[in-house]
Design an enzyme around this catalytic site. Structure first.
Site, PDB file in Angstrom:
ATOM      1  N   HIS A 207       9.911   0.599  -1.194  1.00 38.96           N
ATOM      2  CA  HIS A 207       8.712   0.225  -1.951  1.00 38.96           C
ATOM      3  C   HIS A 207       8.958  -0.780  -3.067  1.00 38.96           C
ATOM      4  CE1 HIS A 207      10.429   3.099  -4.755  1.00 38.96           C
ATOM      5  NE2 HIS A 207       9.642   2.598  -5.677  1.00 38.96           N
TER       6      HIS A 207
HETATM    7  C1  UD1 Z   1       5.644   2.665  -9.227  1.00 40.81           C
HETATM    8  C2  UD1 Z   1       6.719   2.351 -10.266  1.00 40.81           C
HETATM    9  C3  UD1 Z   1       8.091   2.428  -9.605  1.00 40.81           C
HETATM   10  C4  UD1 Z   1       8.300   3.728  -8.885  1.00 40.81           C
HETATM   11  C5  UD1 Z   1       7.165   3.895  -7.896  1.00 40.81           C
HETATM   12  C6  UD1 Z   1       7.293   5.172  -7.116  1.00 40.81           C
HETATM   13  C7  UD1 Z   1       6.153   0.756 -12.052  1.00 40.81           C
HETATM   14  C8  UD1 Z   1       6.370  -0.622 -12.534  1.00 40.81           C
HETATM   15  N1  UD1 Z   1       6.589   1.008 -10.810  1.00 40.81           N
HETATM   16  O1  UD1 Z   1       5.648   1.614  -8.270  1.00 40.81           O
HETATM   17  O2  UD1 Z   1       9.086   2.322 -10.616  1.00 40.81           O
HETATM   18  O3  UD1 Z   1       9.538   3.718  -8.229  1.00 40.81           O
HETATM   19  O4  UD1 Z   1       5.929   3.901  -8.618  1.00 40.81           O
HETATM   20  O5  UD1 Z   1       6.262   5.274  -6.191  1.00 40.81           O
HETATM   21  O6  UD1 Z   1       5.629   1.577 -12.769  1.00 40.81           O
HETATM   22  N2  UD1 Z   1      -1.284   2.603  -4.738  1.00 40.81           N
HETATM   23  C9  UD1 Z   1      -2.107   3.407  -3.982  1.00 40.81           C
HETATM   24  N3  UD1 Z   1      -2.255   4.705  -4.356  1.00 40.81           N
HETATM   25  C10 UD1 Z   1      -1.616   5.246  -5.433  1.00 40.81           C
HETATM   26  C11 UD1 Z   1      -0.785   4.402  -6.190  1.00 40.81           C
HETATM   27  C12 UD1 Z   1      -0.619   3.099  -5.833  1.00 40.81           C
HETATM   28  O7  UD1 Z   1      -2.703   2.970  -3.018  1.00 40.81           O
HETATM   29  O8  UD1 Z   1      -1.789   6.431  -5.700  1.00 40.81           O
HETATM   30  C13 UD1 Z   1      -1.106   1.197  -4.325  1.00 40.81           C
HETATM   31  C14 UD1 Z   1      -2.001   0.260  -5.093  1.00 40.81           C
HETATM   32  O9  UD1 Z   1      -2.432  -0.744  -4.261  1.00 40.81           O
HETATM   33  C15 UD1 Z   1      -1.090  -0.324  -6.140  1.00 40.81           C
HETATM   34  C16 UD1 Z   1       0.253  -0.325  -5.438  1.00 40.81           C
HETATM   35  O10 UD1 Z   1       0.234   0.813  -4.592  1.00 40.81           O
HETATM   36  O11 UD1 Z   1      -1.478  -1.585  -6.559  1.00 40.81           O
HETATM   37  C17 UD1 Z   1       1.408  -0.222  -6.379  1.00 40.81           C
HETATM   38  O12 UD1 Z   1       1.238   0.884  -7.280  1.00 40.81           O
HETATM   39  P1  UD1 Z   1       1.913   0.823  -8.746  1.00 40.81           P
HETATM   40  O13 UD1 Z   1       1.652   2.091  -9.461  1.00 40.81           O
HETATM   41  O14 UD1 Z   1       1.506  -0.444  -9.431  1.00 40.81           O
HETATM   42  O15 UD1 Z   1       3.450   0.645  -8.444  1.00 40.81           O
HETATM   43  P2  UD1 Z   1       4.397   1.326  -7.356  1.00 40.81           P
HETATM   44  O16 UD1 Z   1       4.810   0.307  -6.387  1.00 40.81           O
HETATM   45  O17 UD1 Z   1       3.821   2.605  -6.848  1.00 40.81           O
END
Ligand code: UD1
Length: 368
Positions: A207
């Protein structure tokens, strides 16, 4: 009585806060815990099921910040959290890990002069293109108490000028959760449900933006995984970020040997981890969990902020080109990974050490 506000936001935070809250609950005369969930992760598969598996209490406060750019997400946590801190007046705020919710909370607490404890402090990849590295550096500078998981972290903090009295090497709370869940991990039927034979498959998680946001890198990695799938079934619980990028890049139809499934609950995931022949990952936590479980782990990154998993554990950093991934995976499949050791203090008792240090001084004296 100390009022402690615990802040979580994203999946890897939940297994780190759970043992601390459970330990504090043993001393109701010393601690009152309030749990705040920022809502950085909001899908039930990324959040709700973890509360169940980890026996975490429901959050007392939910901020509902959701997804966004780094600035948006960080700012939304700050805006939503500030009034909560002002209203609840905690004596201490506990934050874990290195996600955007962590650094946002650190900034709010530091400006309000609320004492701040950072659990999993001092880890450094020395790669500032990684958003978590920026979060780690800022959070540690702003924290009053820094609890570390490995000895390298202490050295990093001292080098950055953190006062030695603030730093406590306590071990790894993520391993506390794993140790506690071991009976459930053994009982899980996840491998049978997926038709996988124990030690007869590879498990993948992916991821990191550096691997999955660029369609060319993502295609290279998926290609390598499909090839490995020719020799050994590959099961891949896909993170929402990765799922979106796979769909966007039109890469969803890879070989049948690469089984893409939804994100798994905590216990089922660790069951698959414990029974895998090898694990390929770019996660931080999975590097530690495989080291504890003694499962060969190939980390698809040029660096790690968790060097003990390489120097002591079963982790290896591998190159990101197709050939290196395939070569390293074949070597691991054929037993070419040295046995690891569990790093010091990864013994299931880190939260106990943290809570002993946090005990109000009168309680500590009477317990002595
Ligand atoms: C975040 C953390 C990362 C951690 C990871 C574990 C930061 C910078 N990154 O990354 O350190 O290793 O979590 O999972 O804080 N999304 C969904 N559903 C959710 C959450 C996210 O669909 O419940 C999708 C959204 O489109 C979002 C993307 O995933 O834009 C990324 O989510 P985000 O929380 O920004 O970062 P992660 O890649 O999950």
């Amino acid at each position: 009585m100390m009022r402690v506000l615990h802040i979580v936001g994203a999946r890897p935070n939940f297994m780190k806060i759970a043992p601390i809250i459970a330990e504090m609950r043993k001393y109701p005369e010393s601690f009152e815990s309030v749990l705040v969930h920022t809502g950085q992760h909001y899908d039930p598969k990324m959040s709700g099921v973890f509360f169940r598996d980890l026996e975490l209490p429901a959050p007392d406060v939910f901020l509902g910040v959701g997804s966004g750019t780094h600035a948006e997400q960080t700012a939304r946590v700050m805006l939503a959290l500030e009034p909560v801190i002002l209203e609840r007046c905690p004596d201490l705020v506990v934050i874990v890990g290195d996600v955007n919710s962590t650094v946002a909370a650190a900034l709010v607490c530091a400006k309000l002069c609320v004492p701040l404890a950072h659990v999993e402090a001092g880890l450094r990849s020395f790669d500032r293109t990684m958003p978590e590295e920026v979060n780690r550096i800022v959070t540690d500078q702003l924290s009053d108490l820094l609890f570390t998981t490995e000895e390298d972290a202490n050295a990093n903090l001292l080098r950055e000028g953190v006062a030695p009295a603030k730093i406590h090497f306590v071990g790894n709370v993520m391993i506390d959760s794993l140790v506690k869940a071991l009976p459930k991990i053994e009982r899980s039927q996840a491998s049978e449900r997926l038709g996988l034979e124990r030690k007869g498959y590879a498990l993948v998680t992916l991821h990191r933006p550096s691997n999955v946001d660029d369609p060319a890198s993502l295609a290279t990695i998926l290609g390598a995984l499909a090839d490995i799938g020719g020799d050994l079934p590959v099961v891949f619980p896909v993170h929402p970020r990765t799922a979106q990028n796979i769909a966007r890049a039109g890469l969803a139809t890879t070989s049948g040997a690469l089984r893409m499934v939804d994100p798994l609950p905590y216990v089922d995931f660790l069951h698959l981890c414990a029974n895998a022949r090898l694990v390929l990952t770019d996660s931080g936590g999975v590097q530690e969990e495989t080291t504890y479980l003694g499962i060969p782990c190939l980390t698809l990154r040029p660096n790690t902020e968790r060097p003990a998993t390489v120097s002591l554990g079963t982790n290896r950093l591998i190159g990101l080109d197709r050939r290196s991934i395939e070569t390293a995976a074949r070597a691991a499949m054929n037993g070419g990974v040295s046995e690891g050791r569990v790093p010091p203090l990864w013994d299931g008792r880190a939260a106990e050490r943290i809570v002993t240090i946090l005990q109000p001084s009168e309680a500590r004296r009477s317990a002595a």
